[in-house]
Design an enzyme around this catalytic site. Structure first.
Site, PDB file in Angstrom:
ATOM      1  N   ARG A  35       0.815  -1.223   0.000  1.00 21.38           N
ATOM      2  CA  ARG A  35       0.000   0.000   0.000  1.00 21.38           C
ATOM      3  C   ARG A  35       0.844   1.267   0.000  1.00 21.38           C
ATOM      4  O   ARG A  35       0.445   2.278  -0.566  1.00 21.38           O
ATOM      5  CB  ARG A  35      -0.947  -0.010   1.198  1.00 21.38           C
ATOM      6  CG  ARG A  35      -2.068  -0.991   0.975  1.00 21.38           C
ATOM      7  CD  ARG A  35      -3.005  -1.046   2.122  1.00 21.38           C
ATOM      8  NE  ARG A  35      -4.198  -1.796   1.758  1.00 21.38           N
ATOM      9  CZ  ARG A  35      -5.062  -2.297   2.625  1.00 21.38           C
ATOM     10  NH1 ARG A  35      -4.873  -2.119   3.911  1.00 21.38           N
ATOM     11  NH2 ARG A  35      -6.110  -2.947   2.215  1.00 21.38           N
ATOM     12  N   LYS A 197     -20.149 -17.438  -0.978  1.00 21.82           N
ATOM     13  CA  LYS A 197     -21.601 -17.263  -0.892  1.00 21.82           C
ATOM     14  C   LYS A 197     -22.219 -16.507  -2.066  1.00 21.82           C
ATOM     15  O   LYS A 197     -21.669 -15.520  -2.527  1.00 21.82           O
ATOM     16  CB  LYS A 197     -21.944 -16.502   0.385  1.00 21.82           C
ATOM     17  CG  LYS A 197     -21.698 -17.300   1.635  1.00 21.82           C
ATOM     18  CD  LYS A 197     -22.041 -16.444   2.820  1.00 21.82           C
ATOM     19  CE  LYS A 197     -21.876 -17.197   4.121  1.00 21.82           C
ATOM     20  NZ  LYS A 197     -21.903 -16.284   5.255  1.00 21.82           N
ATOM     21  N   GLY A 353     -10.949  -8.631  -2.562  1.00 17.57           N
ATOM     22  CA  GLY A 353     -10.672  -9.526  -1.439  1.00 17.57           C
ATOM     23  C   GLY A 353      -9.859 -10.762  -1.727  1.00 17.57           C
ATOM     24  O   GLY A 353      -8.678 -10.697  -2.053  1.00 17.57           O
ATOM     25  N   GLY A 376     -13.517  -4.060  -0.343  1.00 20.57           N
ATOM     26  CA  GLY A 376     -14.898  -3.601  -0.220  1.00 20.57           C
ATOM     27  C   GLY A 376     -15.248  -2.529  -1.241  1.00 20.57           C
ATOM     28  O   GLY A 376     -16.336  -2.534  -1.821  1.00 20.57           O
TER      29      GLY A 376
HETATM   30  P1  AMP Z   1     -15.517 -14.674  -0.576  1.00 20.82           P
HETATM   31  O1  AMP Z   1     -14.990 -13.940   0.609  1.00 20.82           O
HETATM   32  O2  AMP Z   1     -16.999 -14.734  -0.666  1.00 20.82           O
HETATM   33  O3  AMP Z   1     -14.856 -14.243  -1.853  1.00 20.82           O
HETATM   34  O4  AMP Z   1     -15.134 -16.193  -0.334  1.00 20.82           O
HETATM   35  C1  AMP Z   1     -13.822 -16.630  -0.270  1.00 20.82           C
HETATM   36  C2  AMP Z   1     -13.783 -17.905   0.495  1.00 20.82           C
HETATM   37  O5  AMP Z   1     -14.576 -18.864  -0.154  1.00 20.82           O
HETATM   38  C3  AMP Z   1     -12.412 -18.484   0.622  1.00 20.82           C
HETATM   39  O6  AMP Z   1     -12.029 -18.413   1.953  1.00 20.82           O
HETATM   40  C4  AMP Z   1     -12.593 -19.917   0.163  1.00 20.82           C
HETATM   41  O7  AMP Z   1     -11.955 -20.837   1.009  1.00 20.82           O
HETATM   42  C5  AMP Z   1     -14.085 -20.116   0.208  1.00 20.82           C
HETATM   43  N1  AMP Z   1     -14.530 -21.164  -0.703  1.00 20.82           N
HETATM   44  C6  AMP Z   1     -14.288 -21.273  -2.005  1.00 20.82           C
HETATM   45  N2  AMP Z   1     -14.806 -22.405  -2.503  1.00 20.82           N
HETATM   46  C7  AMP Z   1     -15.422 -23.042  -1.497  1.00 20.82           C
HETATM   47  C8  AMP Z   1     -16.118 -24.281  -1.373  1.00 20.82           C
HETATM   48  N3  AMP Z   1     -16.297 -25.059  -2.434  1.00 20.82           N
HETATM   49  N4  AMP Z   1     -16.595 -24.619  -0.168  1.00 20.82           N
HETATM   50  C9  AMP Z   1     -16.394 -23.816   0.888  1.00 20.82           C
HETATM   51  N5  AMP Z   1     -15.742 -22.637   0.846  1.00 20.82           N
HETATM   52  C10 AMP Z   1     -15.250 -22.260  -0.326  1.00 20.82           C
END
Ligand code: AMP
Length: 395
Positions: A35, A197, A353, A376
């Site tokens: 940064r 998610k 992220g 974010g």
């Molecule tokens: P996000 O913060 O929504 O971008 O999610 C990132 C997180 O999703 C990471 O920590 C990954 O470990 C998790 N992730 C990715 N694929 C899967 C999966 N198939 N099952 C559970 N967690 C997952």
């Protein structure tokens, strides 16, 4: 877009909102200087023009004045990176700060204390912003990571510089890259959305459906879609209450002529741990007791074809649980395809992220056209929101 080149900084004092919210170890050594390095082009340009620089930032989430969050810890390293002896003043407003700012000469750099030592910063307090504003002749915002916050130093301060407010190099580049992807980008445009998610990416998906030709969905959110479509997902992560939404997204995509690509096979594990037993299975036939933790080989082949044919690529979110070595292969492979497409002339933007963490971890960062510095803030831009820090400069 108002940028540094619109101002002659000779003899002027620029007050710059930077994002020096860097990670520190227990001995207050900076463990990642990205940064600070990212802010260097802006600072260099102003100093070279014959101006002087007042830097302001937050660090962490202090509750009042907590020494461990003092920006004094970063002075030495910042001086090294900038190649200038940075002067530090242990407050962000008040008579000592005013004196230090007044005495600042062309070529010199002053760093203020952590803005969040004052609750007025995050409250967007106008009086606090006015006191900060009084220190400089020009306001420069170069902190993308906080551009989605209407804080005193990121947004409110701008009103005290009706003519003399501009984007720094870094922030301008962030805005440019995202406009390249969401604006009139070269087709085909492909967005890859992974992560855990559907719920956290839903607004992003809705906003980009009329801007992309291909949507690759991966990671944990895959299974909400697959279950909604009648597949058997075993113990895979799923948001049951988002199944209807998933089907709606697929319908909307169809109506918009967006081709959606979901995994067809997955690496399934019999536990959420790196040394679990694994097998590659059909994404719609995951046995009970097993969960999909990475994209399978056939899925990766499919994704590869789409990516190599794309001219503009946006990547947000990993394809699997990349933090565990045995489930990182899909994410690494995907990064490799994007790198190859980029080498062949595509524009690639990685942001928001965890995918940024992944490209850094796997050494892919230099192979992407642009890797965003703001998690974010990037997500909010992808959602189509106007960020207050950006709007404040444009008004
Ligand atoms: P996000 O913060 O929504 O971008 O999610 C990132 C997180 O999703 C990471 O920590 C990954 O470990 C998790 N992730 C990715 N694929 C899967 C999966 N198939 N099952 C559970 N967690 C997952």
């Amino acid at each position: 877009m108002r940028t540094l080149s619109d101002i002659d900084f000779k003899g002027k004092k620029a007050i710059i909102r930077v994002d020096f919210n860097v990670p520190l170890d227990d001995n207050f050594n900076i463990t990642d200087t990205t940064r600070i390095e990212a802010a260097k082009p802006t600072i260099d340009k102003i100093l070279k023009d014959g101006g002087s620089v007042i830097l302001m930032s937050h660090l962490g989430r202090p509750k009042g004045k907590e020494e461990k969050y003092s920006l004094k810890h970063i002075v030495k390293k910042t001086s090294e990176i900038l190649g200038v002896d940075v002067e530090f003043v242990n407050d962000s407003i008040g008579s000592d700060v005013e004196k230090a700012a007044k005495e600042l000469k062309p070529g010199e750099v002053l760093l203020l204390e952590n803005l969040r030592f004052y609750k007025e910063e995050e409250a967007g307090d106008e009086d606090f912003a006015k006191k900060l504003a009084a220190l400089g002749d020009v306001y420069v915002n170069d902190a993308f990571g906080t551009a989605h916050r209407a804080h005193a130093s990121t947004t409110i301060i701008a009103k005290f510089f009706p003519e003399n407010k501009v984007f720094g190099t870094l922030l301008a580049k962030e805005i440019d890259s995202i406009n390249k992807v969401l604006g009139n980008s070269e087709k085909p445009v492909t967005a890859i959305l992974g992560g855990s998610k559907v719920s956290s990416k839903i607004t992003v998906i809705e906003n980009i459906l009329d801007k992309v030709d291909h949507l690759i969905i991966g990671g944990g959110m895959t299974f909400t879609f697959i279950k909604a479509m009648g597949g058997k997902i075993g113990d895979s992560i799923c948001e049951d209450d988002k199944q209807a939404l998933a089907l709606e997204i697929l319908d909307k995509a169809k109506a918009n002529n967006v081709q959606v690509h979901l995994p067809v096979d997955v690496v399934a594990a019999d536990g959420f741990k790196n040394d679990a037993n694994t097998k590659v299975v059909d994404v719609k036939q995951i046995p009970n007791g097993w969960q999909g933790l990475d994209a399978g080989p056939e899925s990766l082949e499919n994704f590869k074809k789409v990516i190599l044919a794309s001219k503009t690529i946006l990547w947000n979110g990993p394809l699997g649980v990349f933090e565990m070595e045995n489930f990182a292969k899909g994410t690494i492979a995907l990064g490799g395809y994007i790198a190859e497409a980029t080498q062949n002339g595509a524009f690639s933007l990685v942001g928001g992220g965890d995918s940024v963490a992944a490209v850094k971890q796997f050494g892919l960062e230099p192979k992407m056209s642009y890797v965003s510095t703001g998690g974010g803030a990037m997500l909010e831009m992808l959602e189509g929101k106007t960020l207050p820090g950006i709007a404040a400069i444009q008004e």
